[in-house]
Design a protein around this motif. Sequence first.
Motif: not given
Length: 255
Positions: A42-47, A120-130, A135-140
């Motif tokens: 239930n934790s937020l990954i991105y908005l 959309q100017n490189n903005r997320h179009q969805l909210t993602v939650k666990a 476990f998620v890998a993040l690549l800058p």
Amino acid sequence: MKKLRDDQKTTYFKNLIRHPLFETINIHTLSSIISIHYYPKNSLIYLQFDKVRYLYFLLDGSVTCHRQLPNGQETFMVNFDTYQDSLAPIKIINESLPSLQDTPQPQMSAPFSQYAISSQNNRHQLTVKAAQNTFVALLPINEFHKIFSEIESSQLFSWYDQQISHHLSKQYFLFDLLNLKTAQEKIAYYLLAHANNSGLVVISFSMKNLAGILSIRAETLCRTLRTLRIKGIIETHNLGFIIHKPKLLLDILEH
């Protein structure tokens, strides 16, 4: 944050270097640019509308993606689950990918959708939650551009095309639903859009979530599916549904 065991971290990175994006990169380089994050259930990954700063690779667990509508309602869009698909153990979960500046773009296409994906100017179009401990890998993004400059164009374009097509067919086809008025039309469209070559439609979430995707009541969804089964158009399967008469579903859409 939950601390990763060394053997667990090694396993994740060995899986990551099998991804088409990282095939030419050694594990030591990869581990220096990618961080692995633990997200409790239930934790937020991105908005939605956050700036796209990373590529997110689902390593282990499950996530749900939602879109917030202008009226403030949150609508379920899609889920990703490492336990459902053994053929693709590493999944990128970004719905908005970073633009490849000064780079020719591959030609994209997807059935059942008339819309092109836009960052959309490189903005997320969805909210993602666990949806569970994940476990998620993040690549800058800046590292993504560095990697891109070192990878053969045809290899990256092949991966990029597959990724865009996946998102178009699994998510952005939903915009087409705005042109459909009845529950029968929406359900027929969904079934046709998600059927494989054998007519199998895999449903990996609840009927309540499916009703939310289609913007209809759960009772209406169940009643309409029951009618389609009685007519022999579809059949219930342990993974979802099998379409026996796709022509009749097309007829529903054309009338």
